[in-house]
Structure formats: structure tokens, C-alpha cells
Enzyme design. Structure first.
Site, mmCIF file in Angstrom:
data_model
loop_
_atom_site.group_PDB
_atom_site.id
_atom_site.type_symbol
_atom_site.label_atom_id
_atom_site.label_comp_id
_atom_site.label_asym_id
_atom_site.label_seq_id
_atom_site.Cartn_x
_atom_site.Cartn_y
_atom_site.Cartn_z
ATOM 1 N N GLY A 142 -24.402 -104.543 37.017
ATOM 2 C CA GLY A 142 -23.372 -104.305 36.019
ATOM 3 C C GLY A 142 -23.008 -105.491 35.159
ATOM 4 O O GLY A 142 -22.702 -105.332 33.967
ATOM 5 N N ASP A 175 -20.112 -102.345 35.320
ATOM 6 C CA ASP A 175 -20.206 -101.768 33.979
ATOM 7 C C ASP A 175 -19.843 -100.296 33.925
ATOM 8 O O ASP A 175 -19.471 -99.788 32.864
ATOM 9 C CB ASP A 175 -21.625 -101.933 33.440
ATOM 10 C CG ASP A 175 -22.641 -101.126 34.242
ATOM 11 O OD1 ASP A 175 -22.717 -101.326 35.465
ATOM 12 O OD2 ASP A 175 -23.355 -100.297 33.649
ATOM 13 N N THR A 212 -25.191 -95.822 41.657
ATOM 14 C CA THR A 212 -24.295 -95.265 40.650
ATOM 15 C C THR A 212 -24.834 -93.934 40.139
ATOM 16 O O THR A 212 -26.041 -93.769 39.988
ATOM 17 C CB THR A 212 -24.175 -96.250 39.477
ATOM 18 O OG1 THR A 212 -23.553 -97.446 39.938
ATOM 19 C CG2 THR A 212 -23.346 -95.669 38.344
ATOM 20 N N ARG A 237 -13.773 -106.915 42.073
ATOM 21 C CA ARG A 237 -14.884 -106.867 41.106
ATOM 22 C C ARG A 237 -15.025 -105.477 40.481
ATOM 23 O O ARG A 237 -14.915 -104.467 41.151
ATOM 24 C CB ARG A 237 -16.183 -107.255 41.807
ATOM 25 C CG ARG A 237 -17.425 -107.220 40.908
ATOM 26 C CD ARG A 237 -18.209 -105.938 41.043
ATOM 27 N NE ARG A 237 -19.457 -105.977 40.258
ATOM 28 C CZ ARG A 237 -20.259 -104.935 40.112
ATOM 29 N NH1 ARG A 237 -19.976 -103.788 40.702
ATOM 30 N NH2 ARG A 237 -21.364 -105.031 39.385
ATOM 31 N N THR A 240 -26.953 -97.536 34.983
ATOM 32 C CA THR A 240 -26.873 -97.909 36.391
ATOM 33 C C THR A 240 -27.640 -99.205 36.582
ATOM 34 O O THR A 240 -28.691 -99.402 35.968
ATOM 35 C CB THR A 240 -27.465 -96.816 37.306
ATOM 36 O OG1 THR A 240 -27.449 -97.273 38.663
ATOM 37 C CG2 THR A 240 -28.893 -96.469 36.932
ATOM 38 N N GLY A 241 -27.117 -100.104 37.394
ATOM 39 C CA GLY A 241 -27.843 -101.350 37.614
ATOM 40 C C GLY A 241 -26.930 -102.521 37.883
ATOM 41 O O GLY A 241 -25.802 -102.355 38.351
#
Length: 327
Positions: free
Chosen positions: A246, A223, A192, A220, A243-244
Site C-alpha cells: 500500500g 492504500d 485485500t 498503520r 491490492t499490494g
């Protein structure tokens, strides 16, 4: 009477709103994950740093010309969306069904206006569509076919869906299916992209764009496009892009939580970001955030081995980094 008049004028002149922000700052990220020395080839290292520097150049160029934080974050994100090395725009990961479905969000800290899109398939720069939702529609969040239709109506550049597809991302999906890997294990990083900025007028903005996660199913949404989770901006506190993993950032309301801690508890941006990332880690989530706000600080926090990141400011300070040990 003359004394009181002078005193009143002094009070007006020294209210916080009367101060001009004499510094600008931009902070960007290109994803967090298993970026560690020895796991990234010299060629990949060089290419990622070049991409981050190009995005910083675009955003910093806007701010240096007295442009707005909103224009700066959009300019930086568009560069990263067009770079196939990042999981946003061209270079986005594939869904389980072999499609590229793109999400993005942008927020203006001056008014707290926001725009977001999810599951779009034909807009070359999703971040520009998110901004169009904010400025040209009565809504905040559009998705799927409706968002694609709105993009065409707004005259934004359209591309064939094949524009977003790259051989490397397709191989990641094939490997995931063949080896039955988890969505995280397939590429060992979250790609991201995000940008936050504060301009010379003291206004902040945040923007985030992503292709989601490899092999995602059932429409899906993570975040990145969720205002308050992966993206948030408020002049009273800060601007955040995440970022990660979500699902964890959504559950915590990570971006808003960081701003709330700064505004309500008086924490520094770094302390607030570290606290929220620690909470995400306790729940089992991984990733990172970037933050800036009044005063022009450039901060980040991540609980992975590395995060592609960079910052630039009017003071001439500039940094681009990939690995945890570069801090």
C-alpha cells in the site's frame, strides 16, 4: 427550416450522453502475491475460486437485474468480507498487538462521491460502513473509535471482534514474530479484496476492503481506503481497485493515476494500468489493480506471480483465475 429542425434533432440524438450503455461488467480481485502453481494446494485453489465465483454471482446478479454499479460492488465485497479465506472482514490479518483493524472504501463514478473507513473493529461488513459515510455523513473518511460509533448510530450489523479472528491468521502473526519475518514474507500474498463495475446506464463504481498487513503497527493505514490510491471511480474514465504494498500505491496515487491517463492521454484501461504498475515496480512495490470503464472492458495488471481475480459481463463472458499464466 424543416431540414435544420431534423438536423438539430439528429445531433441531440447522437450526443454521447444520449447513448444507453447496453452492457454491464464487473471485475473483482482477492489479493495479489506468490500465488503460483505448486505453491497452492488443490484444496486452497478450489476454495479461492469458489469464493471468487460467489462474489461474482452476487455482483452480476445486481447488474443483470438493472441494478447500479454501486450496489453491485458492495454486494460482491460483502461476500468476500464474509469469506475467511480473504484478508477482509472475517479472515482479516492481525496487527502486531493481536487485533483485527479493518479498512474499506467505496466510490460512485457518477458523482465522484466517496466514503472510507480505517481501523474499525466491530462492523461486520466494513464496505457498508464506508458507503454509509458517503451517503449519511458530510465526510469522506472516518477512522477508529469515531467510525465505530458512527456505525452503531447508523444501525449497521455489529459483531464481537472475535468474529474477524481466524486460527490461520493468528498463526501467521505468531510465525512472523517467532521467525522475525517481514510483513510480506509471512503469508507471501496480499489478500485485500476489491470490485469495480459499470452498469447498464454507463455508471462506474469501485470498492476495496482489507485487514491491512500482518503485524502492522502504530495505526498503520494502507492504500485500500485512500481515495485516489487504492480506490477510485470516475464516469469520464474508469473505476479502479488495487491490492499490494500500500505504501507504494499511495505514493503514486495509483488508482487516480490510471483514470487520469485514460481521460487525459486517451490510453486504454489496460495500457494505463500496465504503465502505473510498471512505475510502482520501479519504486520497489508489488501488487495489482483491476479496471473497468466505458465500453465495459474488464482489465487487470499485476507484477506478482499471481492475483486472485475474476470478471463477468452481460455478454455471458466469465473468468476466474489465480495464476499469472492463466492470462
Amino acid at each position: 427550416m424543416r431540414f435544420l429542425t431534423l438536423l438539430g434533432a439528429l445531433c441531440v440524438a447522437t450526443t454521447p450522453s444520449a447513448y444507453a450503455q447496453d452492457k454491464w461488467t464487473i471485475v473483482i480481485h482477492g489479493g495479489a502475491g506468490e500465488m503460483a502453481r505448486g505453491k497452492t494446494s488443490p484444496e486452497q485453489d478450489q476454495a479461492l475460486r469458489a469464493g471468487l465465483n460467489a462474489a461474482l454471482d452476487a455482483g452480476a446478479g445486481v447488474l443483470a437485474a438493472d441494478g447500479s454499479a454501486l450496489d453491485a460492488v458492495e454486494a460482491a465485497i460483502k461476500v468476500l468480507e464474509d469469506d475467511p479465506r480473504f484478508n477482509a472482514g472475517r479472515g482479516a490479518v492481525f496487527t502486531w498487538d493481536g487485533r483485527n483493524e479493518l479498512d474499506a472504501a467505496i466510490m460512485d463514478g457518477r458523482t465522484r462521491a466517496a466514503g472510507a473507513v480505517a481501523g474499525i473493529t466491530r462492523t461486520r461488513n466494513p464496505i457498508s460502513l464506508a458507503r454509509a459515510v458517503m451517503e449519511k455523513s458530510p465526510h469522506v473518511f472516518l477512522g477508529g473509535e469515531g467510525a465505530d460509533r458512527f456505525s452503531i448510530e447508523q444501525g449497521l450489523p455489529q459483531v464481537d471482534p472475535s468474529w474477524f479472528a481466524t486460527p490461520e491468521r493468528r498463526k501467521q502473526l505468531e510465525r512472523m514474530k517467532a521467525d522475525k519475518l517481514s510483513w510480506y514474507d509471512v503469508d507471501l500474498k496480499f489478500g485485500t479484496v476489491g470490485a469495480v463495475a459499470i452498469d447498464a446506464d454507463g455508471n462506474v463504481a469501485a470498492a476495496t476492503s482489507t485487514g491491512g498487513r500482518t503485524g502492522k503497527r502504530w495505526g498503520r493505514i494502507g492504500d485500500a481506503p485512500v481515495i485516489g490510491a487504492g480506490t477510485y471511480a470516475d464516469n469520464r474514465a474508469c473505476a479502479v481497485s488495487a491490492t499490494g504494498a500500500g505504501e507504494y500505491f499511495i505514493r503514486v496515487g495509483a488508482a487516480h493515476e490510471i483514470c487520469a491517463r485514460i481521460r487525459m492521454k486517451g490510453e486504454t484501461p489496460k495500457a494505463a494500468a500496465d504503465a502505473v504498475m510498471a512505475e510502482i515496480g520501479q519504486l520497489g512495490g508489488t501488487g495489482g489493480v483491476i479496471v473497468t470503464g466505458p465500453g465495459g472492458t474488464a482489465d487487470w495488471s499485476f507484477n506478482t506471480p499471481g492475483m486472485s481475480r475474476g470478471s463477468a459481463s452481460s455478454t455471458g463472458e466469465r473468468k476466474v483465475a489465480l495464476y499469472g499464466d492463466e492470462d
